[in-house]
Design a protein around this motif. Structure first.
Motif, PDB file in Angstrom:
ATOM      1  N   THR A  59      22.366  79.654  -8.915  1.00  0.00           N
ATOM      2  CA  THR A  59      22.401  78.945 -10.201  1.00  0.00           C
ATOM      3  C   THR A  59      21.011  78.533 -10.700  1.00  0.00           C
ATOM      4  OG1 THR A  59      24.575  78.153  -9.556  1.00  0.00           O
ATOM      5  CG2 THR A  59      23.531  77.041 -11.432  1.00  0.00           C
ATOM      6  N   HIS A 160      31.616  71.488  -3.392  1.00  0.00           N
ATOM      7  CA  HIS A 160      30.565  70.815  -2.625  1.00  0.00           C
ATOM      8  C   HIS A 160      29.318  70.589  -3.474  1.00  0.00           C
ATOM      9  CE1 HIS A 160      28.975  74.887  -0.794  1.00  0.00           C
ATOM     10  NE2 HIS A 160      28.251  74.556  -1.835  1.00  0.00           N
ATOM     11  N   LYS A 224      32.956  79.179 -11.222  1.00  0.00           N
ATOM     12  CA  LYS A 224      32.839  77.728 -11.059  1.00  0.00           C
ATOM     13  C   LYS A 224      33.893  76.973 -11.862  1.00  0.00           C
ATOM     14  CE  LYS A 224      29.442  78.223  -8.284  1.00  0.00           C
ATOM     15  NZ  LYS A 224      28.044  77.938  -8.422  1.00  0.00           N
TER      16      LYS A 224
HETATM   17  P1  PGA Z   1      25.196  78.921  -6.168  1.00  0.00           P
HETATM   18  O1  PGA Z   1      25.466  77.833  -5.050  1.00  0.00           O
HETATM   19  O2  PGA Z   1      24.185  78.337  -7.101  1.00  0.00           O
HETATM   20  O3  PGA Z   1      24.645  80.094  -5.406  1.00  0.00           O
HETATM   21  O4  PGA Z   1      26.480  79.206  -6.850  1.00  0.00           O
HETATM   22  C1  PGA Z   1      25.698  76.523  -5.430  1.00  0.00           C
HETATM   23  C2  PGA Z   1      26.103  75.691  -4.236  1.00  0.00           C
HETATM   24  O5  PGA Z   1      26.676  76.246  -3.263  1.00  0.00           O
HETATM   25  O6  PGA Z   1      25.891  74.480  -4.275  1.00  0.00           O
END
Ligand code: PGA
Length: 267
Positions: A59, A160, A224
Motif C-alpha cells: 500500500t 490487522h 481491503k
Molecule cells: P499491504 O499490507 O499494504 O501489503 O496490503 C498491509 C498490512 O498487512 O498491514
C-alpha cells in the motif's frame, strides 16, 4: 491474558471514547498515495523534529516514491525527524532481502536524508525477541508519543494494523506475536523463497498506535473492502484490531473507491 492497563506518557483516557474517523475517499489508488504523501510532507514541514510511525507493505509504496521525489527536489528534509517502523518479522537474518528493514532502506531511508541514528525498527535477527520488544517499547516511550502514525490494514478480514492480529487488546504494547494463517498466506507471496517467511513477528501494540497525536490509515483496492467495512461499520473490538482506531480522536482513513465499495454509508 497478560493485560497491562497502566497509563503511560502520552496516554489519555479520552482514547477509549469512540470518535468518527475522518474519511477521505478518492477514485484511484494513486490519489491515495498523493494525499498520504502530502500529509507526511506537510507535517514534517510544520515540525522538523517530527516523530513518525511508518508502515511497510504494498500500500505505501507509491507514497514513499512521492516523498522521495519531493526530497530529491529539495521540497522536504527528514534530517531532524525520527522514524519508528510499525513491525518487523522475527526471526530473519539481519538484512534479509524480504525483511522490513530492507524494504525501508530501499524505499525511504536511502532516498532521503534521514540519519541512521534516527530510524528505528525491531531487529529481526536477535536471539531474545522479548528483550528486543522491551527495548523497542523503551525507545517508543523515550521519544513518544509520536506525532503521526501511518498504517495499512491487513488482508481480507484480518483487519490487522501493524502485526496486531485478531485478539490484540486495545492496551497491547510492543511484543512478539504469532501471525495469522491469512497473513502468512498473503505475505509469503512477497518472499523470494516463501519458506523463509517467519510465522512470528515483533510489532508495536494498539496502545502505541493510539497514543500518537494523529493516525492515518491507508487502504487501496477491493481486497481491503471487507476489512474496511468491518472496521468502520462493525463493533469496536479485538476481532477487528483496526476498529480500535475509532477510539482515536484524530484518525483519518484515506481510501480509494475499491476499498470502500462495501461501505453502506458513503460520506
Ligand atoms: P499491504 O499490507 O499494504 O501489503 O496490503 C498491509 C498490512 O498487512 O498491514
Amino acid at each position: 491474558m497478560n493485560r497491562d492497563t497502566s497509563l503511560r506518557k502520552g496516554d489519555s483516557l479520552e482514547l477509549y471514547t469512540p470518535h468518527q474517523p475522518e474519511l477521505i475517499i478518492v477514485p484511484t489508488p494513486e490519489q491515495v498515495d498523493q494525499i498520504a504523501a502530502q500529509h507526511v510532507i506537510e507535517q514534517v514541514l510544520g515540525k522538523q523534529d517530527l516523530v513518525l510511525i511508518l508502515p511497510t507493505g504494498n500500500t505505501p509504496i507509491g507514497m514513499y516514491d512521492i516523498i522521495a521525489n519531493a526530497y530529491a527536489q529539495g521540497a522536504v528534509s527528514f534530517s531532524k525527524a525520527r522514524i519508528f517502523n510499525l513491525d518487523e518479522y522475527w526471526p530473519l537474518p539481519w538484512g534479509h532481502p524480504d525483511s522490513y528493514f530492507r524494504y525501508m532502506q530501499e524505499r525511504f531511508y536511502t532516498r532521503t536524508d534521514i540519519d541512521s541514528e534516527r530510524y528505528h525498527i525491531p531487529h529481526s535477527h536477535v536471539n531474545d525477541p522479548e528483550f528486543e520488544a522491551y527495548l523497542y517499547e523503551t525507545l517508543l516511550q523515550k521519544y513518544g508519543p509520536a506525532d503521526l502514525a501511518v498504517v495499512g490494514i491487513g488482508p481480507g478480514l484480518t483487519c490487522h494494523i501493524g502485526f496486531n492480529e485478531k485478539g490484540s487488546a486495545a492496551d497491547s504494547r510492543t511484543r512478539l506475536v504469532e501471525l495469522s494463517e491469512e497473513t502468512i498466506a498473503e505475505n509469503k507471496k512477497h518472499f523470494s523463497r516463501p519458506e523463509d517467511m517467519p510465522r512470528t513477528a515483533l510489532t508495536m501494540g494498539i496502545a502505541n498506535i493510539l497514543a500518537t497525536k494523529r493516525v492515518i490509515l491507508l487502504a487501496k483496492g477491493e481486497g481491503k473492502a471487507a476489512g474496511i467495512q468491518r472496521t468502520l461499520e462493525g463493533g469496536i473490538g479485538a476481532d477487528a484490531p483496526a476498529s480500535f482506531l475509532r477510539f482515536h480522536p484524530n484518525a483519518t482513513f484515506i481510501m480509494d473507491r475499491g476499498a470502500t465499495h462495501l461501505l453502506s454509508i458513503k460520506p
